[in-house]
Write an enzyme that holds these catalytic residues in place. Structure first.
Site, mmCIF file in Angstrom:
data_model
loop_
_atom_site.group_PDB
_atom_site.id
_atom_site.type_symbol
_atom_site.label_atom_id
_atom_site.label_comp_id
_atom_site.label_asym_id
_atom_site.label_seq_id
_atom_site.Cartn_x
_atom_site.Cartn_y
_atom_site.Cartn_z
ATOM 1 N N GLY B 243 0.830 -1.195 0.000
ATOM 2 C CA GLY B 243 0.000 0.000 0.000
ATOM 3 C C GLY B 243 0.863 1.243 0.000
ATOM 4 O O GLY B 243 2.002 1.210 -0.469
ATOM 5 N N SER B 244 0.333 2.308 0.566
ATOM 6 C CA SER B 244 1.050 3.582 0.496
ATOM 7 C C SER B 244 2.219 3.619 1.468
ATOM 8 O O SER B 244 2.239 2.916 2.478
ATOM 9 C CB SER B 244 0.101 4.728 0.812
ATOM 10 N N THR B 245 3.193 4.471 1.171
ATOM 11 C CA THR B 245 4.342 4.625 2.054
ATOM 12 C C THR B 245 3.904 5.178 3.407
ATOM 13 O O THR B 245 4.424 4.788 4.448
ATOM 14 C CB THR B 245 5.398 5.534 1.387
ATOM 15 N N GLY B 248 2.539 2.312 5.388
ATOM 16 C CA GLY B 248 3.647 1.403 5.674
ATOM 17 C C GLY B 248 4.494 1.914 6.831
ATOM 18 O O GLY B 248 4.894 1.169 7.728
ATOM 19 N N GLU B 265 5.603 -3.360 0.805
ATOM 20 C CA GLU B 265 5.700 -3.038 -0.622
ATOM 21 C C GLU B 265 4.902 -1.763 -0.794
ATOM 22 O O GLU B 265 3.674 -1.773 -0.727
ATOM 23 C CB GLU B 265 5.137 -4.208 -1.448
ATOM 24 N N CYS B 299 1.801 0.786 -8.320
ATOM 25 C CA CYS B 299 2.878 1.357 -7.502
ATOM 26 C C CYS B 299 4.165 1.498 -8.291
ATOM 27 O O CYS B 299 4.959 2.389 -8.047
ATOM 28 C CB CYS B 299 3.096 0.514 -6.261
ATOM 29 N N GLU B 396 3.583 10.524 -5.617
ATOM 30 C CA GLU B 396 2.909 9.457 -6.340
ATOM 31 C C GLU B 396 1.462 9.872 -6.595
ATOM 32 O O GLU B 396 0.719 10.155 -5.667
ATOM 33 C CB GLU B 396 2.937 8.169 -5.500
#
Lengths: 285, 485, 326
Positions: B243-245, B248, B265, B299, B396
């Site tokens: 998913g998104s940083t 994460g 990831e 991504c 992103e």
């Protein structure tokens, strides 16, 4: 030579970018032996020293990684040779710092040097062991290469002053990383000796940086520094480990929490600071 | 000057919709815990909609802390009593069964995915679903060969894996998570994304048909709170997140010091580097695949196009001609190239970032395609005159929006490509192998596509460096994420 | 500032400037061909694979089938050809479906030079073209003098179009100028007849060669570039057609000359033909979607197109024998 000759004492400084500066802060702290006897005033690195060490490490890492794996192995082996020739000196430092018997100190140093040799042999095996070709279902040549994470910070083993730092330095370094090691606060001398030897053993300046100072002061800065890619906190004080990992999340650092010095742990550490880079290329006439 | 003009796509295609009838979506779904569908503890539900029409497809159970606990306990029990005692060869056979069942029901999966996600049926049919089956096939074969995987003689599983997956490739990400985890001997609690739960729930039916022992895989639907409860559950030994940083980072913080294993990831801002000697027609297709595949909800999307200055004008002209040709619309139409944006929320983010791009002075070129009146849509867009400091070159966007920059030398291309906190994927286009390898070696990215883009395979490790995460999915390396090594 | 893509950019811009460069040396020709981009085989094949998934339904399918019929070069190129066979082929070309006069006639009949007069006799002045292979078809292994004579005889006998073969040996051995000279000379010999240049792509093997040979043929004055003779193992393929279409597109943009493409050999079904039309549609667009600029060299394809056409018209599947054999 006269029995009562006054000993010429050594000044223990930081290793940064291949040079031995004092702390920019001008601070030192007193290091004593296992019995509490004064050994030396050691440079007490500041946040700014850490920052400078990271800058040096970042620049050096690219150079280190661009050397051939064969060459990197030679450089690490050269350092092992240097250490062997200064075996007595290191053992004496270990004996004084750790307060162990001379024989044990010598054995510990021997194990450390042997492990260094082990790492010297890894540099040109890593690609083959961790990488390889992947049989994708399509007209592509696909291969995975292990590449270094970049700059790895490590907090030294507090007790095992020489043997205990070999894995955390040479695991990442063998894989192509540059390292910033924070030496054991209480027992920094063997780490400083290692740094001195590295400076005369063909390491590009900055691949290995050794700071002496206070863990409480510098470890959180390591954790939050965005340009550090990996962090070995296995020997950070138990109480602070969670906070360090949490702060490391700011830049999604690779964090290593292991703390044995067995081979399996060594392998796990090395893998932690290796990235897999996979390249696809079309195959056609 | 007098000139001729040849209209591309002059031969109009009549609607060619795939039939939705095969999907057989139920009115409501419970939580899949311990091998059967159950109602959530406090009977809360949420709806999942078709983003192309905004119509509700089904009502989905929302798992709270108690439900998460039930799922984790089920997984723990299954791990201790059954799965850890099941031989690798047996595990392999279950995974092979699952792979076959996905193949058998592939059209149903494809249609369900397209309805729930909004991505074109051509992609779900030709990419998502076949790849999902392939992942199970690939990892099935590892289950009884773990001692040969390079992690020691007797590598052990971690226990209960909590797996949180995104909405962009719902079934495929479920396969990427479940297949290696099960092969390695773990049991799983999988949480699909809030907006795309349906194919995971269909997969639950497949697991039942495969007679996978109860509790080995539990699938819990819900929102962010469900995810947090899973991450924080003390009996979870491993978290795998895609998913998104931002999320994460939050997960890494939350589990700090717990000893839980973690792989992430996360996001990306992939550079697609085009050298002047590149095969120009394939480059154009590669740029298109890089950013408009799956509406750019990828991504590893090639969202930054770096073109060598000498051919920039030519590439842009050819690219825009091609962008204008993209068929945007009904995801169920077999001829659709670009489908619906997955949610109103995502559409708002894309809209906001593209507005920022214009605000910062970049030039926006947008396809004149006609967008449907209902649903969430965004016309394929390319920005030129983009500088590295612009938000559209750094953040992103996760949508069909490309930022084009130029470079002069290979050195500059590498420097610009690496000038990001991310490091998931890059593309390199050149007919000169030597330069391609030189560039590939210097790119900080987990995946590098040379003369191609957005290719995936179960044997090929996928994952990022730096703030794109750590750990790999796919290949031998993908096993490491689920082994105690 | 929002700039929409302008409608012009959604298609091919073809400036009208009819001045092809003339090459007098091998090196000049080489320099010209060197500027061509390479082709990544995997990418080209992936592109056509993706286009092959296009689904043509209802009216699109009906009109595409009619279009395909009108693009057929109905071909017989056998040693065993007889005047009777050629005559019946020509009748079929004029009225492909004896039971349905709404079926369009094909683009041309394609025969050996000695059958041109026979064909012309049946075709007369109708819109169907008489095409003849020439230049020592299919191998091209003859002197230039023989090739020119072959061409002239076909033209004199009434051929509207000449399908020549290039000297693949010369091309593959790097003697590009020889290939170029021959094309220029044959074009000259054609007079007002249209020249189709057969590249025999199956023997050129690589897409890079196909692109270079396409460009070379167009520089030499080809009105059409054609994939194959139909006499070797590998005939027309979709990726080869794609590369040739990209070449005519780029050539039109550079030199203002619209050159046609003919795919020949191995195209037997409606499904195949429609795939080609999709590739034309999405690579070069409407200008090429006419028999003036796109052709199918085929024999058995026509009956399958008629069969499918009948299905589209009536909703029922027809018996193959409903349509006359070749």
């Amino acid at each position: 030579m006269s029995e009562n000759r006054l000993e010429v004492r050594k000044t223990y400084k930081l290793l940064m970018n291949g040079a031995f500066p004092r702390s920019e802060s001008g601070r030192t702290y007193e290091v004593v032996d296992a019995e509490g006897t004064f050994i030396a005033n050691v440079a007490q690195a500041s946040r700014k020293d850490l920052r400078d060490a990271v800058v040096a490490a970042r620049a050096a890492q690219a150079k280190w990684w661009s050397q051939s794996a064969y060459n990197r192995g030679q450089v690490i082996y050269r350092l092992a040779e240097m250490a062997e020739s200064r075996h007595d000196e290191i053992a004496e430092a270990v004996e004084v710092c750790e307060g162990v018997k001379s024989k044990e100190a010598r054995k510990s140093v021997s194990r450390g040097i042997d492990r260094m040799v082990w790492y010297a042999g890894w540099t040109d095996k890593i690609t083959q062991v961790f990488g390889g070709a992947n049989p994708v279902a399509g007209p592509f040549f696909n291969f995975s290469l292990p590449v270094p994470s970049g700059v790895v910070a490590a907090i030294a083993h507090p007790a095992l002053s020489f043997e205990g730092i070999i894995d955390m330095v040479f695991g990442p370094v063998a894989a192509g990383n540059a390292v910033v090691l924070l030496a054991s606060t209480e027992r920094p001398i063997p780490a400083v000796l290692l740094g001195e030897m590295s400076a005369v053993s063909d390491f590009p300046g900055g691949v290995l940086n050794i700071l002496t100072g206070q863990v409480e002061e510098l470890a959180p800065v390591m954790a939050s520094h965005e340009d550090i890619d990996g962090f070995d906190v296995g020997h950070a004080p138990e109480a602070e480990r969670a906070a360090l990992i949490s702060a490391s999340a700011g830049s999604i650092k690779r964090v290593f929490e292991g703390h044995g010095n067995d081979e399996a742990t060594a392998m796990r550490r090395m893998r932690t600071f290796i990235e897999t880079s996979t390249v696809w290329h079309t195959k056609g006439q | 000057m007098e000139s001729l003009h040849s209209q591309l796509g002059g031969l109009q295609y009549d609607a060619a919709p795939e039939s939705a009838a095969i999907a057989n979506i139920q009115k409501e779904y419970g939580l899949f815990i311990n091998g059967r569908f159950t109602s959530p503890a406090d009977h809360k539900t949420f709806s999942t909609i078709n983003p192309a029409t905004e119509e509700t497809l089904s009502m989905i159970a929302l798992a709270d802390t108690k439900d998460v606990d039930a799922a984790v306990q089920s997984a723990k029990r299954a791990y201790e009593k059954v799965w850890s005692k099941t031989t690798g060869a047996q595990r392999a056979k279950y995974l092979y069964r699952i792979a076959r069942l996905i193949q058998e029901r592939s059209r149903e999966f494809a249609v369900t995915e397209t309805l729930d996600n909004g991505k074109p049926i051509r992609e779900t049919r030709d990419i998502d679903v076949p790849l999902a089956a392939a992942h199970f096939f690939y990892y099935a074969g590892w289950a009884d060969k773990l001692s040969h995987a390079g992690f020691g003689q007797d590598p052990q599983p971690l226990g209960v894996a909590g797996q949180i997956i995104p909405w962009n490739f719902p079934l495929l990400m479920a396969a990427w998570k479940l297949a290696p985890a099960l092969a390695a001997g773990n049991t799983c609690v999988l949480k699909p994304a809030e907006t795309t739960p349906l194919t995971a729930l269909l997969l639950a039916e497949v697991l039942q048909q495969a007679e996978l022992p109860e509790g080995v895989v539990n699938i819990i639907t819900g929102d962010g709170t469900t995810g947090v409860a899973l991450v924080e559950h003390p009996d979870v030994n491993k978290i795998a997140f895609t998913g998104s940083t931002g999320v994460g980072r939050m997960i890494q913080q939350r589990i700090a010091g717990s000893g839980k294993h973690l792989t992430l990831e996360l996001g990306g801002k992939g550079a697609n580097i085009v050298f002047e000697d590149a095969p120009i027609d394939e480059v154009v297709e590669g740029i298109i695949d890089g950013i408009f595949f799956n509406q750019g909800h990828v991504c590893c999307a090639g969202s930054r196009l770096l073109v060598q200055e000498s051919i920039a004008e030519d590439v842009l002209r050819r690219l825009m001609r091609r962008v204008e040709q993209l068929r945007v619309g009904d995801p169920m139409d077999k001829n659709t190239d670009v489908g619906a944006i997955n949610s109103a929320e995502q559409l708002a983010r894309i809209t906001e970032l593209t507005a920022a791009g214009e605000g910062e002075g970049a030039t926006r070129l947008t396809s004149t395609c006609v967008l449907p009146s209902k649903g969430y849509w965004f016309a394929p867009t390319v920005f030129t005159n983009v500088s590295q400091s612009h938000r559209i070159a750094r953040e992103e966007i996760f949508g069909p929006v490309l930022s084009m920059l130029t470079f002069r030398t290979p050195e500059e291309a590498v420097q610009k490509a690496n000038n990001t906190n991310y490091g998931l994927a890059c593309g390199v286009w050149s007919e000169k192998g030597s330069r391609t390898l030189w560039v590939a070696e210097r790119l900080r990215a987990g995946v590098i596509w040379a003369n191609t883009y957005n290719k995936f395979d179960p044997t090929s490790p996928f994952g990022g460096v730096r703030e794109s995460g750590f750990g790999r999915e796919g290949g031998r390396q993908g096993l490491e994420a689920y082994l105690n090594v | 500032m929002l700039r929409l893509v302008t409608p012009e950019s959604s298609g091919i811009q073809i400036p009208v400037r009819k001045n092809l460069p003339v090459f007098l040396t091998e090196s000049g020709l080489r320099t010209e061909l060197k500027k061509l981009s390479g082709v990544d085989a995997v990418g080209a094949e992936a592109r056509v694979a993706k286009l092959s998934t296009r689904s043509l339904k209802k009216e699109t399918k009906k009109s595409a089938i009619n279009l395909a019929i009108s693009m057929v070069d109905l071909t017989t190129l056998e040693g065993a050809d007889t005047a009777g066979r050629v005559s019946s082929l020509c009748s079929k070309a004029l009225r492909p479906d004896a039971n349905d006069l709404t079926a369009p006639s094909v683009a041309a009949v394609c025969v050996y030079p000695d059958m041109v007069a026979t064909a012309r006799g049946v075709i007369g002045t109708s819109s169907v073209q008489v095409a003849s292979v020439a230049t020592a078809f299919p191998s091209g292994r003859a002197s230039l003098a023989v090739k020119l004579l072959d061409t002239k005889e076909a033209v004199d006998a009434g051929a509207d179009e000449i399908d020549m073969v290039i000297d693949r040996g010369a091309f593959l051995s790097g003697n590009l100028f020889k290939v170029y000279e021959e094309i220029v000379a044959v074009k000259e010999a054609c007079g007002s007849a249209h020249l189709k240049v057969i590249l025999e792509t199956g023997e050129l093997v690589t897409y890079d060669n196909v692109r270079r040979a396409s460009w070379l043929a167009m520089l030499g004055g080809a009105d059409f570039i054609k994939t194959s003779t139909g006499k070797v193992g590998v005939n027309a393929t979709l990726p080869v057609a794609l590369v040739m279409l990209e070449a005519v597109r780029d050539f039109a943009e550079e030199y203002g000359e619209v050159v046609g493409v003919k795919v020949a050999g191995g195209i037997r079904t409606t499904k195949d033909a429609l795939k080609y039309l999709v590739v034309v549609n999405e690579t070069v667009g409407a200008t090429w979607l006419t028999p003036d600029y796109f052709r199918f060299g085929a024999s058995s394809l026509l009956n399958d197109l008629l069969l499918q056409r009948s299905k589209q018209q009536t909703g029922n599947y027809a018996r193959p024998d409903r349509f006359s054999g070749d």
